[in-house]
Design a protein around this motif. Structure first.
Motif, PDB file in Angstrom:
ATOM      1  N   ASP A  41      34.933  -1.090   0.263  1.00 45.00           N
ATOM      2  CA  ASP A  41      35.929  -2.017   0.800  1.00 45.00           C
ATOM      3  C   ASP A  41      35.728  -2.206   2.304  1.00 45.00           C
ATOM      4  OD1 ASP A  41      39.035  -2.152   2.025  1.00 45.00           O
ATOM      5  OD2 ASP A  41      38.640  -3.439   0.290  1.00 45.00           O
ATOM      6  N   ALA A  42      36.041  -3.423   2.799  1.00 54.58           N
ATOM      7  CA  ALA A  42      35.869  -3.715   4.218  1.00 54.58           C
ATOM      8  C   ALA A  42      36.737  -2.801   5.081  1.00 54.58           C
ATOM      9  CB  ALA A  42      36.202  -5.175   4.507  1.00 54.58           C
ATOM     10  N   THR A  43      37.931  -2.488   4.615  1.00 53.57           N
ATOM     11  CA  THR A  43      38.796  -1.583   5.364  1.00 53.57           C
ATOM     12  C   THR A  43      38.203  -0.175   5.416  1.00 53.57           C
ATOM     13  OG1 THR A  43      40.740  -2.864   4.698  1.00 53.57           O
ATOM     14  CG2 THR A  43      41.114  -0.633   5.535  1.00 53.57           C
ATOM     15  N   THR A 441      38.807  -9.854   6.852  1.00 49.70           N
ATOM     16  CA  THR A 441      39.218 -10.082   5.461  1.00 49.70           C
ATOM     17  C   THR A 441      40.103 -11.319   5.343  1.00 49.70           C
ATOM     18  OG1 THR A 441      41.134  -8.625   5.753  1.00 49.70           O
ATOM     19  CG2 THR A 441      39.087  -7.622   4.951  1.00 49.70           C
TER      20      THR A 441
END
Length: 508
Positions: A41-43, A441
């Protein structure tokens, strides 16, 4: 001859450790897009990129205390052991995304995060140790040059990492690439051992050589070498000289009189004994008593170095992929252009030594950063031009922030202020590594807007600093003004002459 050989090998080993450190530090940036392609995930990627900054937003303030009281070589071994073990864990965690493990992205993320935390614990502390050991190995007259070379070697490691890691992943895959990088741990271990053992021996020999020269001078002899810049107190301490008879205690006094030591006044010994008895809490309290100029330097360093320079290195690849649709390896090479151009920093350091003008150059750096990220918002604008502008801004900001410390801060507070700059830099890096991917995002434009806002923050901080500099600091960072006759030699080459007359007493 033996001293020269030990010093040369030790310095080479220290530079090798610095190269490896920066190389590994930027591996998450070089393989960022590949991690996202495998389901991370980008986070979560933002967390990986920000761990180093958050952990080192406090630790550099205490690394110096550990180096001073626990020992340089022993502290260095501890810091680099954290780096080596953390690197191994991170690389193993990344490799588990591929065969034969095929871990889930979340399981791999946990392993990578633990490794990254462990690496970060040793990260900037090892940099402080590297600089401290370099200053002990080399004469004071070349300390600044040695630290500059050390920084350049580290940046070479960053450039190599940003280019070599994506290329290696494209050729052999993500997992095998991490195994290849693991092989670098062997020369890293050898370099640490050489730097610790040989560096300790070289430092001892150099102190003994300097002590002998000082004794010759005290006895009325003459030396071909210039010893006027040598600080006798640095090379004479009670542990290194024979015991001498104690002086009788003065009447009505129960306090023992310290033994006199050749070359050191009794008052200095007494002050040293009192200082040695201070508690760690008292030392921490003294450490936070930072001059206002140091605080302003940290405020100026945070957006220019933390938010923008190192923050962009951390997340730039992912943003360029989203913005321009580039391949991951191409985006990584573009981001590395800024690090490559930042190697021009010795040129700006030379200009600062000749003309000062740090705040003038910082204004230029802020304007260039603002232009670089504004161009990225223009459709069709080539990202290479933006990276060139940001690289120039980066190369200016680094010497401006760090060279200003010895110019305006008295020598007793230089280490603390350097630690404060490292903390604020890493705090800025940590914030950017979290905020920029989160904004991406939503829309990559918001990530670019973050860097534009940070550029404006830099300009505001510099303008405020200019006002303070002219009003309270005699314009030292703006002009070439000096507070001493040009014929006067500074008492120590580690401080700028402007400081010798005293500095502002205002502290926080």
């Amino acid at each position: 001859m033996l001293l020269c050989s030990l010093t040369a090998v030790s310095i080479a080993a220290l530079l090798g450790v610095m190269f490896f450190m920066y190389f590994v530090t930027d591996i998450p940036s070089g393989c960022g897009q590949y991690l996202l392609d495998r389901g991370l995930d980008a986070t979560a990627y933002g967390v990986l990129s920000s761990i180093y900054g958050w952990v080192n937003s406090v630790l550099p303030l205490f690394a110096g205390l550990m180096l001073d009281h626990f020992g340089r070589s022993k502290s260095y071994i501890i810091f680099t052991a954290c780096i080596g073990s953390g690197t191994l864990l991170f690389l193993l965690g990344t490799a588990t995304l591929d065969a034969p493990f095929h871990f889930s992205p979340m399981a791999a993320f946990v392993v990578m995060s633990v490794g990254r935390v462990l690496f970060s614990v040793g990260g900037d502390s090892a940099v402080c140790a590297n600089d401290t050991m370099l200053t002990a190995l080399l004469p004071p007259a070349v300390v600044a040059t040695s630290i500059t070379v050390s920084i350049l070697v580290g940046r070479v490691g960053s450039v190599v990492s940003m280019n070599a890691v994506p290329l290696l992943i494209d050729q052999v895959g993500l997992g095998p690439s991490m195994y290849v990088v693991m092989t670098l741990l062997l020369p890293f271990t050898v370099a640490v051992a050489a730097a610790s053992i040989l560096g300790y021996a070289a430092t001892k020999r150099r102190k003994a050589h300097t002590r002998a020269m000082l004794m010759v001078v005290e006895e009325g002899g003459f030396l071909d070498e210039d010893v006027s810049s040598i600080d006798a107190a640095e090379y004479f301490d009670a542990a290194d000289v024979p015991d001498m008879p104690e002086l009788p205690a003065p009447p009505n006094s129960t306090k023992p009189v310290p033994k006199p030591v050749a070359g050191v006044p009794v008052e200095s010994l007494d002050a040293g004994l009192l200082k040695a008895r201070q508690t760690l809490l008292q030392r921490v309290w003294e450490a936070v008593n930072i001059p206002i100029v140091g605080v302003l330097l940290a405020i100026m360093c945070m957006p220019s170095m933390g938010f923008i320079a190192f923050g962009w290195t951390s997340v730039g690849q992912v943003i360029l992929v989203a913005r321009s649709g580039l391949e991951a390896d191409v985006a990584a090479r573009l981001v590395s252009v800024a690090n490559l151009i930042s190697m021009l920093s010795p040129l700006w350091a030379f200009i600062i030594d000749r003309f000062r003008k740090q705040l003038v150059l910082m204004l230029l750096s802020g304007v260039l950063s603002l232009a670089a990220f504004t161009l990225l918002l223009i459709p069709g604008s080539p990202p290479l031009l933006s990276m060139v502008l940001q690289g120039i801004a980066f190369s200016i900001a680094s010497p401006c922030c760090w060279s200003s410390v010895p110019l305006c801060i008295r020598e007793q507070k230089v280490g603390v202020v350097f630690g404060l700059l490292s903390c604020t830099l890493n705090l800025g890096l940590g914030l950017t590594a979290l905020v920029a991917p989160a904004l991406m995002t939503l829309n990559w434009v918001l990530s670019i807007a973050w860097f534009i806002a940070c550029s404006l923050f830099t300009l505001v901080a510099v303008v405020f600093f200019i006002v303070y500099d002219f009003r309270y600091n005699h314009g030292r960072l703006w002009s070439t003004k000096a507070d001493r006759p040009k014929a006067t030699r500074p008492p120590t080459p580690r401080a700028y002459p402007e400081v010798t007359g005293g500095e502002l007493e205002a502290t926080l």
